[in-house]
Write a protein that holds these residues in place. Structure first.
Motif, PDB file in Angstrom:
ATOM      1  N   LYS A 155     -81.834  89.904 -60.046  1.00  0.00           N
ATOM      2  CA  LYS A 155     -81.729  90.371 -58.663  1.00  0.00           C
ATOM      3  C   LYS A 155     -81.779  91.897 -58.608  1.00  0.00           C
ATOM      4  O   LYS A 155     -82.491  92.482 -57.766  1.00  0.00           O
ATOM      5  N   ASP A 159     -84.588  94.285 -56.809  1.00  0.00           N
ATOM      6  CA  ASP A 159     -84.224  95.200 -55.726  1.00  0.00           C
ATOM      7  C   ASP A 159     -84.669  96.638 -55.979  1.00  0.00           C
ATOM      8  O   ASP A 159     -84.997  97.364 -55.042  1.00  0.00           O
ATOM      9  N   MET A 280     -74.688  91.114 -55.217  1.00  0.00           N
ATOM     10  CA  MET A 280     -74.679  89.655 -55.106  1.00  0.00           C
ATOM     11  C   MET A 280     -73.513  89.121 -54.274  1.00  0.00           C
ATOM     12  O   MET A 280     -73.285  87.915 -54.250  1.00  0.00           O
ATOM     13  N   TYR A 283     -74.066  86.173 -51.967  1.00  0.00           N
ATOM     14  CA  TYR A 283     -74.552  84.913 -52.537  1.00  0.00           C
ATOM     15  C   TYR A 283     -73.348  84.074 -52.979  1.00  0.00           C
ATOM     16  O   TYR A 283     -72.674  84.448 -53.939  1.00  0.00           O
TER      17      TYR A 283
END
Length: 294
Positions: A155, A159, A280, A283
């Motif tokens: 991730k 990004d 995160m 999430y």
């Protein structure tokens, strides 16, 4: 116990929260020279399988300190055992405090309460299940380690714009360094320090530390222990490199907004938990998986 559970348990035993939180922070602050350390790991495993395990197996001892008792007498046996107990009491305080910081960052618990919870949970399952419960818990923790860190760096990598951007931002800031052979012992990390120092540091753990030796004794044959150690080599080497790359991704993410400078965190240990929550936090389950890994 089987070979693979033992290998995972060896990975999780000393790849503690100190490594999982400290390595990304060290790479973020000091650069990539630390990632030369895995070059020492094959030498450590070779020394353990060829020097130490054959002696323990031939003498049929249950601890490395029992060997000292056979060779030098009971006083030496007791002194070495006492030193190990003192060392582990101090070590466990640090090992538990570090994940407590992560738990506090993710859940908002006070650090003291987080420490108490971690200690109570560990004491409970160890008392109920013994070494078998410890090793299966280590196996689960190792899976969580790899799963959470891979998810985080994927991730983060996405990004910031990909691996090329990660390496470029680290290179431009002077953090990419792998071949520093300077013999000056005042330098934080060099090839000599990582390989020579890393070899003796980790050999003292894999060769004689009772935390590791008791795991070697859970398998029926020495060949199984040898296989588990070489499988473990892949695990600890891979995990350290993943942690290192996580530090590079973190630097690329914060390249123009350092959390320490902006007072978002007060210590380096809090850098990676902050990064996880900012990256995160939206999430469900990922922060919890991260805490389970550390």
């Amino acid at each position: 116990m089987g070979t693979l559970p033992m290998a995972f348990s060896l990975v999780a035993s000393f790849m503690s929260a100190i490594t999982l939180l400290g390595t990304p922070a060290d790479i973020y602050v000091s650069g990539t020279q630390y990632l030369v350390l895995p070059l020492a790991y094959p030498l450590v495993i070779l020394g353990t399988t060829k020097i130490y395990l054959p002696v323990f197996d031939a003498l049929d001892v249950s601890t490395s300190y029992e060997y000292l008792g056979k060779r030098f007498g009971r006083p030496v046996h007791l002194l070495a055992s006492l030193c190990f107990v003192i060392q582990m009491v101090i070590y466990m305080a640090i090992v538990v405090y570090t994940p407590a910081l992560a738990l506090s960052q993710v859940t908002g618990f006070q650090v003291d309460l987080a420490c108490a919870i971690i200690f109570l949970v560990c004491v409970f399952y160890t008392s109920i299940g013994g070494i078998k419960a410890v090793m299966w818990t280590d196996t689960f923790q190792a899976v969580c380690m790899f799963g959470s860190f891979i998810a985080i760096i994927m991730k983060g990598n996405f990004d910031v714009g990909g691996a090329a951007v990660v390496f470029d931002r680290n290179y431009q800031s002077g953090r990419v360094e792998f071949f520093n052979f300077n013999p000056d012992m005042r330098i934080r990390h060099t090839v000599w320090g990582m390989i020579i120092g890393g070899y003796f540091t980790w050999l003292s753990i894999y060769g004689i530390n009772q935390t590791m030796v008791q795991r070697y004794l859970t398998v029926g044959k020495r060949t199984q222990a040898n296989k588990a150690l070489w499988f473990n080599l892949i695990g600890i080497g891979g995990l350290l490199l993943i942690c290192g790359y996580a530090g590079m991704v973190m630097h690329a993410f914060y390249h123009n907004c350092d959390p320490i400078t902006t007072k978002q965190v007060s210590t380096q240990d809090q850098l990676f938990p902050l990064f996880v929550m900012q990256l995160m936090g939206d999430y469900p389950g990922v922060p919890g998986l991260f805490v389970a890994g550390v």
